[in-house]
Design an enzyme around this catalytic site. Structure first.
Site, PDB file in Angstrom:
ATOM      1  N   GLU A  60      53.508  42.523 -91.139  1.00 53.77           N
ATOM      2  CA  GLU A  60      54.945  42.739 -91.311  1.00 53.77           C
ATOM      3  C   GLU A  60      55.612  41.639 -92.126  1.00 53.77           C
ATOM      4  O   GLU A  60      56.404  41.941 -93.031  1.00 53.77           O
ATOM      5  CB  GLU A  60      55.623  42.902 -89.946  1.00 53.77           C
ATOM      6  CG  GLU A  60      55.416  44.253 -89.295  1.00 53.77           C
ATOM      7  CD  GLU A  60      54.056  44.379 -88.610  1.00 53.77           C
ATOM      8  OE1 GLU A  60      53.307  43.387 -88.574  1.00 53.77           O
ATOM      9  OE2 GLU A  60      53.751  45.469 -88.111  1.00 53.77           O
ATOM     10  N   HIS A 129      57.012  47.799 -77.149  1.00 52.57           N
ATOM     11  CA  HIS A 129      57.255  48.894 -78.096  1.00 52.57           C
ATOM     12  C   HIS A 129      58.423  49.750 -77.640  1.00 52.57           C
ATOM     13  O   HIS A 129      58.516  50.921 -77.970  1.00 52.57           O
ATOM     14  CB  HIS A 129      55.996  49.761 -78.250  1.00 52.57           C
ATOM     15  CG  HIS A 129      54.857  49.052 -78.886  1.00 52.57           C
ATOM     16  ND1 HIS A 129      54.066  48.162 -78.208  1.00 52.57           N
ATOM     17  CD2 HIS A 129      54.376  49.078 -80.167  1.00 52.57           C
ATOM     18  CE1 HIS A 129      53.142  47.674 -79.028  1.00 52.57           C
ATOM     19  NE2 HIS A 129      53.318  48.211 -80.234  1.00 52.57           N
TER      20      HIS A 129
END
Lengths: 331, 453
Positions: A60, A129
């Site tokens: 990322e 998440h």
């Protein structure tokens, strides 16, 4: 009018903008062949090819950095961050670089980048998440933050985000991808900083963001049975925030509850509640209430996870207490 | 116009920089951007550029000098000659803290308490590794200091001799303060003292003395605890108390209810008195509007506001009259009876009916008389009829003025100042009556013989 899913609405928005402007391109993990785990971007690589829909390694910080650099040099990247929880990995690229380039260059540099990611719990995805971290980026001057609450909103806000010359973070609720809503065939854009009065009411203002707009609307249905008329407002973007619409509503109803799926402490609810208290104080007939997610890591246990987020029943109960004029705290 | 060249701050926690060398000579023409000098900090060595075009002049620091950040080291002037003034600011800036010291310090390089952390204000001296007079080289450890994060050794930084140690072990020293002097020559009279001792010699430092002296004293017997700010709890304690006091009497109401009540002139306290449940909201104002209008105070229709009247008369005639009466009557007529007779007569004149007067002359017990019209004073006897008037004879007390507020019975008070008698009437009665009563009484005091007529 046709009804399409939020997933399809986002897909359409990106495809339309990519057709309109060759500088727009997509990058992120699993965005090409896989079309993201939520299949939001399915079919785009077929139309635009692998040069405009780039699968990146699982890094990322790397690919968000690439997006910032591409934006600085004339492209209009849409960078896909698979889960909002991964924002923690890209804080420097997003908050120190993208957010500040325009300011620190005296306006000579722009970062026309869209970071699309998601929020929302109750998908049984556990603590890493399931977070709703939009408050993290809303805190940073230089970033715009959009929170679509339906397929219609998602398409109009995404198109506006792509055309914005500054970095925009757009959070979709991962539980809403399959929710359908009427979306016109023709092109439309939804301006930033213009709240949507979803429902007019007299007794209390419910300000909800993202999927909490639906929660607020369901709560308003419950309240209507008790003869309580609730006004529901969707700010659409929290940066910029349409303060005027919110304040005008609260001046009319004298009561407000702010509902957001981020953790309640130090979050969006506190910010909006505080602005109301500061700027509509003499119109308030009850304390402004906040309803956010419980201040705990989101549990994996479904039974526990469901307890951490505001529900229509809980919102309606708080609204009844507010309208009854209960003493919320022993002053 | 000449521009100053200063020692720049090149690091976040930098107090001074070492001027390694000049890259231009005095009188050289310079352009903005030209390197002027090389500076070394604890982190890096770098060139400092000229910020203006002109000529480098008025150099006031030499290569090798440690220069505090912000100090002027040269000028960039319009002419190669410069201002002609020596580096005037230099001396003032070298060590302002030293200037106020009454005693002379040895010559030499001043060693300051270094900034070892970004957010460090001061450091504790754990111990000196060198004694005054010792020879030191630049790399020798001069002292050990402790910050809130760590303990570390500080090198001397210069070759020479320890000429002065200006803070004691155990003392907390602000960053930037001079703690030692290293001289090039062996010092004749090396100095060793604590900061506390130094501040004792400086009257302007007295207010901070206790705090600073404490660690110094402790240092005599062993390692001193770091000075910590006074606990805040002491200052914070009264706050909750006042808040709880405010809660007691505060009406709980929403901001909007308060605003509307204020706009309409409604008193929320009336809702409290009516027993309505708090907190009050806008809808409670409807209840408030329908409450009966506030009752006027019950006695207002029949009675009058409290009155307070005073009169002042010469005491001479009264004194003479009382003396005369005491001599002429046997047994002697009490003073109280005389005053009661005057008061009763004034009352009768003002009100049109007689009544009993209670005379209080502390510490004596109160006595009551009910003088009838024309009754000789000497014949008055005590009675227990209910008094319509109280007479407080306070001339024997130091009291001078009365304002006690109206009581159930009107009160005439007598006080005395020198040869004047002061009369106060407090009561609730029609104003003309009050005026007549006090005037009549005062007239009798001023001319007691009138009473006999």
């Amino acid at each position: 009018m046709r009804e399409i899913t939020l997933s399809k609405a986002v897909n359409e928005a990106i495809a339309e903008e990519m057709r309109r402007d060759p500088n727009v391109f997509l990058l992120g993990e699993d965005v090409a062949e896989a079309g993201t785990p939520f299949k939001v971007l399915a079919g785009l690589v077929e139309e635009f090819g692998p040069k405009r829909v780039l699968d990146t390694p699982i890094s990322e910080p790397g690919f968000v950095g690439i997006a910032v650099g591409a934006a600085l040099t004339g492209s209009r990247p849409i960078v896909d961050l698979m889960f909002g929880d991964f924002l923690f990995l890209v804080m420097d690229q997003l908050c120190n670089q993208a957010a500040k380039a325009c300011y620190m260059s005296g306006g000579k540099l722009n970062v026309p980048m869209v970071l699309r990611t998601n929020l929302g719990a109750t998908r049984r995805s556990a603590a890493q998440h399931s977070q709703s971290l939009h408050a993290l980026v809303a805190h940073i001057p230089g970033l715009k933050v959009a929170l679509p609450s339906s397929a219609y909103e998602a398409k109009g806000l995404m198109k506006t985000a792509i055309r914005d010359n500054n970095p925009v973070v757009i959070f979709e609720d991962k539980l809403m991808y399959q929710d359908k809503a009427p979306v016109p065939e023709g092109e439309y854009l939804i301006p930033f900083g213009k709240a949507n009065i979803k429902r007019e009411g007299r007794d209390i203002t419910l300000i909800g963001t993202s999927s909490m707009v639906q929660v607020a609307e369901k709560a308003a249905d419950l309240l209507a049975r008790d003869g309580i008329s609730a006004e529901v407002i969707d700010p659409r973007t929290i940066v910029p925030l349409d303060e005027e619409t919110i304040l005008a509503s609260v001046r009319k109803t004298s009561r407000a509850i702010v509902i957001d799926e981020g953790h309640q402490s130090y979050g969006i609810t506190g910010e909006i509640a505080s602005r109301i208290s500061e700027k509509a104080f003499y119109y308030l007939d009850a304390p402004v209430l906040r309803m956010g997610a419980m201040d705990v890591p989101v549990p994996f246990s479904p039974a526990l996870e469901d307890l951490t987020v505001p529900t229509p029943e809980a919102v309606a109960e708080r609204a009844r207490q507010s309208v009854r004029g209960e003493l919320f705290h022993a002053a | 116009m000449p521009h100053e060249v200063i020692m720049p701050a090149l690091g976040m926690a930098q107090d001074s920089g070492v001027l390694i060398g000049w890259l231009k000579a005095a009188g050289d023409p310079v352009k903005a951007g030209d390197p002027l000098m090389e500076v070394e900090t604890d982190k890096a060595t770098m060139e400092v550029e000229a910020a203006h075009d002109g000529f480098l002049t008025d150099l006031s620091a030499e290569a090798g000098a440690t220069v505090p950040v912000g100090q002027v080291v040269a000028m960039i002037s319009d002419t190669p000659e410069g201002s002609g003034k020596p580096g005037a600011p230099t001396e003032a800036a070298v060590a302002p803290k030293e200037d106020s010291k009454p005693d002379a310090m040895p010559e030499g390089r001043k060693i300051i308490m270094p900034a070892l952390g970004m957010a460090q204000d001061s450091a504790l001296i754990v111990g000196w590794s060198k004694a005054p007079g010792d020879a030191v080289s630049a790399d020798d450890t001069l002292l050990e200091v402790e910050t809130d994060k760590s303990t570390m050794e500080v090198p001397a930084g210069h070759d020479g001799y320890v000429a002065a140690l200006l803070a004691a072990e155990g003392e907390d020293v602000p960053v930037g303060e001079v703690i030692a002097i290293i001289s090039a020559e062996r010092p004749d009279a090396p100095v060793r003292r604590s900061r506390a001792e130094a501040s004792q010699g400086r009257p302007e430092a007295t207010e901070s003395l206790p705090e600073k002296a404490a660690p110094a004293i402790a240092a005599q017997s062993g390692p001193a605890p770091k000075t910590t700010p006074a606990p805040r709890t002491a200052g914070a304690q009264p706050e909750p108390k006042t808040r709880s006091a405010a809660e007691g009497g505060r009406v709980l109401a929403s901001p909007k209810a308060r605003r509307l009540a204020a706009e309409e002139g409604l008193d929320l306290q009336r809702l409290v008195d009516a027993g309505a449940t708090q907190p009050f909201h806008v809808r409670d104002l409807e209840t408030l509007r329908q409450l009966p209008a506030p009752q006027p105070a019950p006695a207002a229709a029949t009675s009058h506001a409290a009155q307070h009247l005073t009169a002042d008369v010469a005491a001479e005639a009264l004194d003479a009259f009382l003396d005369w009466l005491a001599k002429e009557s046997a047994p002697a007529t009490p003073r109280a009876a005389t005053l009661a007779a005057f008061a009763a007569a004034a009352w009768a004149d003002a009100m049109g009916e007689p009544g009993a007067v209670q005379v209080e002359a502390p510490p004596a017990a109160a006595v009551q008389y009910a003088p009838a019209q024309g009754q000789p004073i000497a014949d008055l006897a005590q009675t227990d009829a209910p008094a319509i008037l109280v007479l407080r004879d306070l001339v024997a007390t130091p009291l001078r003025a009365m304002q006690l507020g109206a009581e159930a019975t009107p009160v005439l008070s007598l006080t005395r100042a020198g040869d004047r008698v002061h009369v106060t009437l407090e009561g609730q009665m029609p104003p003309p009556v009050a005026i007549a009563l006090l005037s009549g009484f005062a007239a009798r005091l001023a001319d007691p013989l009138r009473h006999l007529l």
